[in-house]
Write a protein that holds these residues in place. Structure first.
Motif, short mmCIF file in Angstrom:
data_model
loop_
_atom_site.label_atom_id
_atom_site.label_comp_id
_atom_site.label_asym_id
_atom_site.label_seq_id
_atom_site.Cartn_x
_atom_site.Cartn_y
_atom_site.Cartn_z
N ASP A 159 0.77 -1.19 0.10
CA ASP A 159 -0.04 -0.09 0.02
C ASP A 159 0.85 1.39 0.11
O ASP A 159 0.57 2.38 -0.81
CB ASP A 159 -1.01 0.22 1.18
N TRP A 168 -2.12 4.65 -5.85
CA TRP A 168 -3.44 3.69 -5.03
C TRP A 168 -4.73 4.27 -5.46
O TRP A 168 -5.40 3.31 -5.36
CB TRP A 168 -3.00 4.44 -3.53
N ASP A 169 -4.98 5.33 -5.91
CA ASP A 169 -6.35 5.65 -6.22
C ASP A 169 -6.86 4.75 -7.35
O ASP A 169 -7.96 4.54 -7.48
CB ASP A 169 -6.32 7.11 -6.52
N LEU A 172 -7.61 1.47 -5.87
CA LEU A 172 -8.84 1.48 -5.15
C LEU A 172 -10.20 1.61 -5.92
O LEU A 172 -11.24 1.02 -5.52
CB LEU A 172 -8.65 2.74 -4.05
N TYR A 175 -12.65 -1.44 -6.67
CA TYR A 175 -13.33 -1.56 -5.42
C TYR A 175 -14.37 -0.82 -4.89
O TYR A 175 -15.44 -1.22 -4.25
CB TYR A 175 -12.25 -1.96 -4.33
#
Length: 180
Positions: A159, A168-169, A172, A175
């Motif tokens: 992470d 990261w975005d 993410l 999900y």
């Protein structure tokens, strides 16, 4: 989570995360059965983190001093193509892997938890250890996640790398949309 500028700069360059197994992907416990079989427990959080890294273009490798069919099976399940087993000299194994992949050490993050890992931790572009490693190992790491080996430490590392690399975005989003 906040990271120092130095740590963030090192993390941005990483193209391969190399991991020790016992004590990093597991809690270091070997369960020996009466028939001589051994078992290991792997944390599912670490597995998803590894998959997210790979989907984002960061390769993953395992380097372990032991030979274990369970490591091979776990690596296969996670799609980890680079698995080096039976190598106590982790730095030599890491250097060989770098040559094979055409990557310099400063683009490698290495996470280990004990004395055989020290030279690799120190040589890697980003040296990592786990929270439950001995103090004299952790003292040489650039960063140590809050979680212990086998308890989600590798997920924290994954992470953090994704966050520092601005990925990261993107990881993410599926999900949040119910597509993950």
């Amino acid at each position: 989570m906040t990271y120092s500028d130095d740590w963030r700069d090192k993390a941005r360059r990483i193209r391969l995360l190399a991991l020790d197994v016992d004590g990093v992907l597991t809690d270091g416990t070997l369960h020996l059965q009466s028939d001589g079989q051994e078992t290991k427990s792997f944390n599912i959080l670490d597995g998803l983190g590894i998959k997210l890294l790979q989907q984002s273009g960061i390769a993953v490798a395992l380097i372990t001093g032991r030979e274990s069919p369970m490591v091979s099976r776990r690596a296969e399940a996670l799609g980890i193509a680079h698995v080096v087993q039976g190598r106590e000299d982790k730095l030599a194994a890491l250097n060989t892997l770098c040559e094979q992949l055409g990557l310099p050490l400063d683009e490698i993050a290495y996470c280990g938890d004990d004395l055989p890992d020290l030279a690799a931790i120190r040589a890697a572009g980003l040296g990592l250890s786990v929270n439950n490693a001995p103090d004299y190992v952790r003292a040489h790491a650039d960063w140590i996640p809050a979680r212990s080996g086998g308890q989600g430490a590798v997920r924290e590392i994954c992470d953090a790398l994704l966050s520092c690399q601005g990925r990261w975005d993107v990881c993410l989003a599926p999900y949040l949309d119910g597509q993950g």
